[in-house]
Write a protein that holds these residues in place. Structure first.
Motif, PDB file in Angstrom:
ATOM      1  N   VAL A  55       0.634   5.563   6.712  1.00  8.77           N
ATOM      2  CA  VAL A  55       0.572   4.101   6.830  1.00  8.77           C
ATOM      3  C   VAL A  55       1.954   3.537   7.149  1.00  8.77           C
ATOM      4  N   ALA A  56       2.990   4.134   6.589  1.00 10.00           N
ATOM      5  CA  ALA A  56       4.362   3.669   6.829  1.00 10.00           C
ATOM      6  C   ALA A  56       4.809   3.901   8.270  1.00 10.00           C
TER       7      ALA A  56
ATOM      8  N   SER B 257      -4.791   4.628   7.190  1.00  9.60           N
ATOM      9  CA  SER B 257      -5.514   3.473   6.648  1.00  9.60           C
ATOM     10  C   SER B 257      -7.004   3.754   6.511  1.00  9.60           C
ATOM     11  N   ILE B 258      -7.577   4.470   7.465  1.00  4.89           N
ATOM     12  CA  ILE B 258      -8.994   4.843   7.367  1.00  4.89           C
ATOM     13  C   ILE B 258      -9.219   5.740   6.147  1.00  4.89           C
ATOM     14  N   LEU B 259      -8.322   6.695   5.936  1.00  2.00           N
ATOM     15  CA  LEU B 259      -8.441   7.580   4.767  1.00  2.00           C
ATOM     16  C   LEU B 259      -8.318   6.789   3.467  1.00  2.00           C
ATOM     17  N   ILE B 260      -7.415   5.821   3.433  1.00  2.00           N
ATOM     18  CA  ILE B 260      -7.283   4.984   2.235  1.00  2.00           C
ATOM     19  C   ILE B 260      -8.553   4.162   2.032  1.00  2.00           C
TER      20      ILE B 260
ATOM     21  N   ILE C  79       0.843  -1.204   0.000  1.00  2.00           N
ATOM     22  CA  ILE C  79       0.000   0.000   0.000  1.00  2.00           C
ATOM     23  C   ILE C  79       0.874   1.248   0.000  1.00  2.00           C
ATOM     24  N   VAL C  80       1.924   1.244   0.824  1.00  2.00           N
ATOM     25  CA  VAL C  80       2.813   2.408   0.893  1.00  2.00           C
ATOM     26  C   VAL C  80       3.451   2.666  -0.473  1.00  2.00           C
TER      27      VAL C  80
END
Length: 188
Positions: free
Chosen positions: A105-106, A119-122, A24-25
């Motif tokens: 996230v990283a 993560s919530i924003l993603i 994801i990062v």
């Protein structure tokens, strides 16, 4: 021998979570960085222009079809229209957002609460991206005298979007993992 291989495989879930997080990062850093380039900004125009949640970012969302550039093509008249339309301004803003959530996230080990927010924003952004399957006509193969068009025949754009279901699941996993880490740490 077979049992030891199965036991090894049965314990790969932590490695899988790490691969998903860093995947994801990498994806969000890379795609976020590309949003600063003309061809990438041009490529997202049909999605943004047709979205009831995003079209307001453009000055002339309904007129985009007359100014579409093919990937790697630069037509001065179209480029000027995209400048006026805010195509490139929106894309750069989106790029900043994508890079920011990737960094959040990283930060999982250092700042798990911030990572959870990333993560919530993603997760939320990915729901928006998946909505393009409904709002963007270019997500489906057009009727060009073949019987295989419309639903369920995904175009290149549609195939690009549907893969976000995996990112949606990954965001759930990374947000849960970050929340668990945050809750496990003593707080003053």
């Amino acid at each position: 021998m077979k049992t030891s291989i199965l036991h090894t495989i049965a314990h790969l879930d932590d490695l899988g979570k790490t691969v998903v997080r860093w995947g994801i990062v990498v994806v969000f850093l890379w795609i976020g960085g590309l949003k600063f380039f003309t061809y990438e900004a041009d490529g997202i125009v049909p999605f943004v222009a047709n979205s009831p949640f995003m079209s307001f970012f453009y000055e002339h969302p309904k007129a985009y079809k007359a100014y579409i550039n093919k990937e790697g093509e630069l037509i001065p008249k179209n480029h000027a229209w995209h400048l006026e339309n805010n195509t490139y301004g929106f894309s750069r803003g989106l790029g900043v957002f994508l890079v920011t959530v990737a960094v959040l996230v990283a930060l999982h080990r250092v700042a798990p609460l911030a990572s959870m927010v990333g993560s919530i924003l993603i997760f939320l952004m990915t729901l928006g991206t998946l909505s393009f399957l409904v709002t963007t006509p270019e997500s489906w193969v057009p009727n060009l005298d073949d019987e295989q068009w419309g639903f369920p025949y995904l175009s290149g754009r549609g195939r690009l979007v549907i893969k976000d279901i995996v990112i949606l699941g990954g965001a759930l996993m990374t947000m849960s993992e970050s929340a668990r880490l945050y809750l496990s740490r003593p707080r003053g």
